[in-house]
Design a protein around this motif. Structure first.
Motif, short mmCIF file in Angstrom:
data_model
loop_
_atom_site.label_atom_id
_atom_site.label_comp_id
_atom_site.label_asym_id
_atom_site.label_seq_id
_atom_site.Cartn_x
_atom_site.Cartn_y
_atom_site.Cartn_z
N CYS A 60 0.84 -1.20 0.00
CA CYS A 60 0.00 0.00 0.00
C CYS A 60 0.87 1.25 0.00
O CYS A 60 1.84 1.34 0.74
N CYS A 75 -6.02 5.59 2.80
CA CYS A 75 -5.71 5.39 1.38
C CYS A 75 -5.21 6.67 0.74
O CYS A 75 -5.82 7.73 0.86
N THR A 76 -4.07 6.58 0.05
CA THR A 76 -3.46 7.74 -0.58
C THR A 76 -4.43 8.42 -1.55
O THR A 76 -4.49 9.65 -1.62
N GLY A 107 -5.72 0.54 3.32
CA GLY A 107 -6.81 1.35 3.85
C GLY A 107 -7.90 0.53 4.52
O GLY A 107 -8.58 1.00 5.43
N CYS A 137 -10.08 1.21 0.66
CA CYS A 137 -8.93 1.05 -0.23
C CYS A 137 -9.43 1.23 -1.66
O CYS A 137 -10.30 0.51 -2.12
N ALA A 183 -8.19 0.53 -4.36
CA ALA A 183 -7.88 -0.55 -5.30
C ALA A 183 -9.04 -1.53 -5.44
O ALA A 183 -9.09 -2.29 -6.39
N CYS A 194 -2.01 -1.89 -5.39
CA CYS A 194 -2.41 -0.57 -4.90
C CYS A 194 -2.63 0.35 -6.10
O CYS A 194 -1.87 0.29 -7.06
N THR A 195 -3.64 1.21 -6.03
CA THR A 195 -3.94 2.12 -7.12
C THR A 195 -2.72 2.96 -7.51
O THR A 195 -2.42 3.14 -8.68
S1 SF4 Z 1 -5.38 2.10 -3.10
FE1 SF4 Z 1 -5.08 3.28 -1.22
S2 SF4 Z 1 -5.51 1.93 0.54
FE2 SF4 Z 1 -5.36 0.70 -1.31
S3 SF4 Z 1 -3.34 -0.01 -1.29
FE3 SF4 Z 1 -3.28 1.88 -2.49
S4 SF4 Z 1 -2.93 3.61 -1.09
FE4 SF4 Z 1 -3.37 1.75 0.10
#
Ligand code: SF4
Ligand code: SF4
Lengths: 300, 93, 268
Positions: free
Chosen positions: A153, A193-194, B10, C125, C127, C164-165
């Motif tokens: 992440c 989450c980013t 997250g 999340c 993603a 991850c996004t």
């Molecule tokens: S999308 Fe957001 S919560 Fe999911 S892995 Fe990526 S940064 Fe982390």
């Protein structure tokens, strides 16, 4: 002092060599190469003593980056790859160091490198890199006892910080300082989450927050995130921080505040750079493995 | 060594913890066959001990990989934990 | 009897107005920064579209992440309850309901009476939600609609490493640099996300018929990828999928009025 070309906080190019050592006089030249996702380092030891290191940006090709790092460390020393008796590769691209005698995980290498840098008192190591974050507990010999990492992440990594810095238009090296130029500490950004934190950050700006306040809020969120990983392991001092974010005081000081332990800082006049912990550990492994081989062949 | 494989994102924390000191003496290597997703592999670690680890490709997908063993309504036990007689395995979620 | 359901998401707000049990209007507005204000605007627009005034709406039920941020509704229900209600009304054969929106996804298993048996949610999340596919289509500079369509033309299965996004964006960029065809990248992205959504659905339990709602159900590429990953006979896309929650909330509002719950519209 090491020569530093300040390119970007994550991959400052750096070369250092101990001119007082004549490597030709030593019996065991070993090297450690750490190919990370954003930067690569090579460390050369002469008879187990730090002789030279080089840090460079990782390109799209891992073997090339490994070679580039090593060539950089050898440059000017009239040394060639044949002079190096044992090479250990580590880092995310460790399996891509074609000329390495062995690959060892960055967890083990970081612990060993930190043990050399700080001494046997170091028990907990936090490494915050561009794309991952790890916490390692080790014994007084630098052997890993417990580890946890997160490389899935972006939240809690340099990359996550960079996304927010971009969105706010702040150069990444200014974040730490600016995050303290506030009247009072704001609550941390609530989204982990980013992707969502970025929308939250722009929303806060629209709601009238100053850029510095948003930075403080994000640094605090990142510190909370990283601290939750540290606290899973229970910290024991000495506590040492390596990796790109070690230079971001905005995050480091907030982590110290949360866990209630101050991180060890290397003396100001040191030639060591926390950035090379992984490569240094790899080089130390290389030295030990070479000695073991030499001993085995002497007995045979 | 206490090895934590997995991640936090997250949505939560997903770690499988292996106490590899217990693997060193383990005769059965029961975990390998027990996991329906083949998550466990035996490998030499950095200090040359043969221990259980989580397959490299699965480490960032534990939430998905273990989903079948963990229905939303809850579960009583997990195949890996049941199989490992030395009791080396635990899950964070 | 005129009632409304309002689904307050972090990006969009959907409103459904029911007049004597039939849909009189469907309206979607952006959530914006002032959720309460946007929600009011949504109700006004929906009332206008239904040919009534906001004061004519007897009862409003809110759902969605922002349901508590809005003061003027009479009742709030969870997204799970609203989705289950809406999906079951639209397709009484539905047993597993999957809802994928821009910021969150959930899977709900319901019984033959529409009652919720189990559910699993991913809301934190990116993603695991539509935001993932959106970000990748942006990286590829292809419209979201086209992104879904072109993925149907691909037969390749390229696994994506990043989960991850943020990291997946870089991976997509390097796939572009290595001259991977757009359609193959598009399929890889949809497959990756389908894998995550399907794992979530399995936790809730899969039972035919499986239906899908939420804005992402418009994405044909995602629907195909999810259908393949789930391995169920068919995946039924609900009509007007993004309104499933708002519709369910409106049905609950109608029920409340029918049950004789005092309907006080604070706007009146
Ligand atoms: S999308 Fe957001 S919560 Fe999911 S892995 Fe990526 S940064 Fe982390
Ligand atoms: S069964 Fe348990 S102790 Fe044995 S190898 Fe597997 S995890 Fe280790």
């Amino acid at each position: 002092m090491p020569e530093e070309t300040k390119e970007f906080w994550r991959w400052s190019e750096k070369v250092w060599r101990d001119e007082s050592i004549d490597w030709r006089g030593s019996r065991a030249i070993t090297a450690g190469i750490d190919v990370g996702s954003v930067s690569s380092q090579a460390v050369i030891l002469a008879d187990g003593r730090l002789y030279a290191y080089h840090s460079t940006r990782t390109g799209s090709n891992s073997p090339d980056s490994a070679r580039k790092a090593l060539n950089g460390a050898m440059a000017g020393a009239d040394m060639s790859q044949e002079d190096i008796r044992y090479v250990v590769g580590t880092g995310y691209g460790r399996v891509n160091v074609p000329f390495a005698n062995r690959a060892i995980t960055e967890i083990a290498c970081h612990a060993r490198g930190a043990n050399y840098m700080v001494g046997p008192s170091v028990k907990t190591i936090l490494d915050m890199g561009g794309q991952d974050c790890k916490v390692i507990r080790c014994d007084e010999k630098g052997k890993v006892q417990n580890f946890i990492m997160n490389d899935k992440c972006a939240a809690g990594t340099g990359r996550g910080m960079e996304v927010i810095a971009d969105a706010l238009g702040v150069p990444i090296e200014d974040i730490g300082r600016r995050s303290f130029e506030i009247d009072e500490e704001p609550p941390p950004v609530s989204n982990v989450c980013t992707v969502f934190a970025k929308s939250e950050a722009t929303g806060l700006l629209k709601a009238g927050w100053s850029v510095n306040r948003v930075l403080a809020s994000y640094c605090a969120a990142m510190a909370e995130r990283v601290s939750s990983l540290i606290e899973r392991m229970s910290v024991e001092p000495d506590f040492f921080i390596t990796g790109g974010i070690a230079k971001n005081e905005g995050v480091v000081r907030r982590i110290e505040r949360i866990i209630g332990i101050e991180a060890v800082r290397l003396p100001a006049d040191t030639v060591l750079d926390p950035q090379i912990a992984g490569a240094l550990g790899a080089a130390l492994f290389a030295h030990a493995l070479l000695k073991k081989e030499q001993k085995a062949s002497a007995q045979a | 060594m206490i090895a934590n494989y997995g991640y936090q994102d997250g949505s939560g924390e997903y770690y499988i913890t292996i106490d590899t000191d217990r693997c060193i003496e383990c005769e059965g290597r029961w975990c390998v066959g027990a996991c329906p997703q083949s998550l466990f592999v035996i490998e030499a670690d950095d200090y040359d001990d043969e221990v259980a680890t989580i397959a490299e490709g699965a480490r960032k997908k534990l939430k998905e990989k273990c989903a079948a063993c963990k229905p939303a309504g809850g579960h009583e036990s997990l195949p890996c934990i049941d199989a490992c007689r030395p009791g080396a395995i635990s899950h964070s979620w | 009897m005129i009632v409304a359901g309002i689904d307050i998401g972090s990006k969009n707000i959907q409103v459904v107005v029911l007049e004597d049990g039939t849909v009189a209007a469907r309206v979607s507005v952006a959530s914006g920064f002032e959720q309460e204000e946007s929600a009011r605007k949504g109700i006004e627009e929906a009332a206008a579209a239904a040919g009534v005034t906001p004061a004519d709406i007897e009862y409003i039920v809110a759902t969605g992440v922002g349901r508590k941020a809005v003061a003027f509704t009479q009742h709030q229900v969870t997204e799970v309850a609203a989705d289950a209600k809406g999906a079951f009304a639209l397709n009484p054969a539905a047993r597993t309901v999957i809802d994928v929106g821009a910021d969150e996804a959930r899977a709900i298993r319901i019984d033959a009476t529409g009652k919720v048996i189990d559910f699993a949610v991913n809301e934190k999340c990116a993603a695991g939600a539509g935001a993932f596919v959106e970000a990748m289509s942006r990286a590829l500079e292809v419209s979201l609609r086209r992104f879904g369509e072109i993925s149907l033309e691909s037969t390749e299965s390229i696994p994506m490493n990043a989960q991850c996004t943020v990291f997946a964006e870089s991976e997509v960029v390097s796939l572009i640099h290595s001259n991977t065809a757009q359609k193959d990248i598009a399929k890889a992205v949809h497959d990756a996300m389908a894998g995550r959504v399907s794992a979530m659905a399995r936790r809730a339990g899969l039972e035919n018929e499986v239906v899908i709602g939420g804005g992402v159900a418009h994405n044909v590429g995602f629907v195909r990828a999810l259908k393949d990953t789930l391995g169920v006979g068919d995946l039924h896309v609900l009509p007007e999928p993004e309104y499933t929650g708002a519709f369910g909330a409106a049905l609950i509002a109608a029920q409340k009025v029918a049950e004789g719950v005092p309907a006080l519209n604070p706007q009146a």
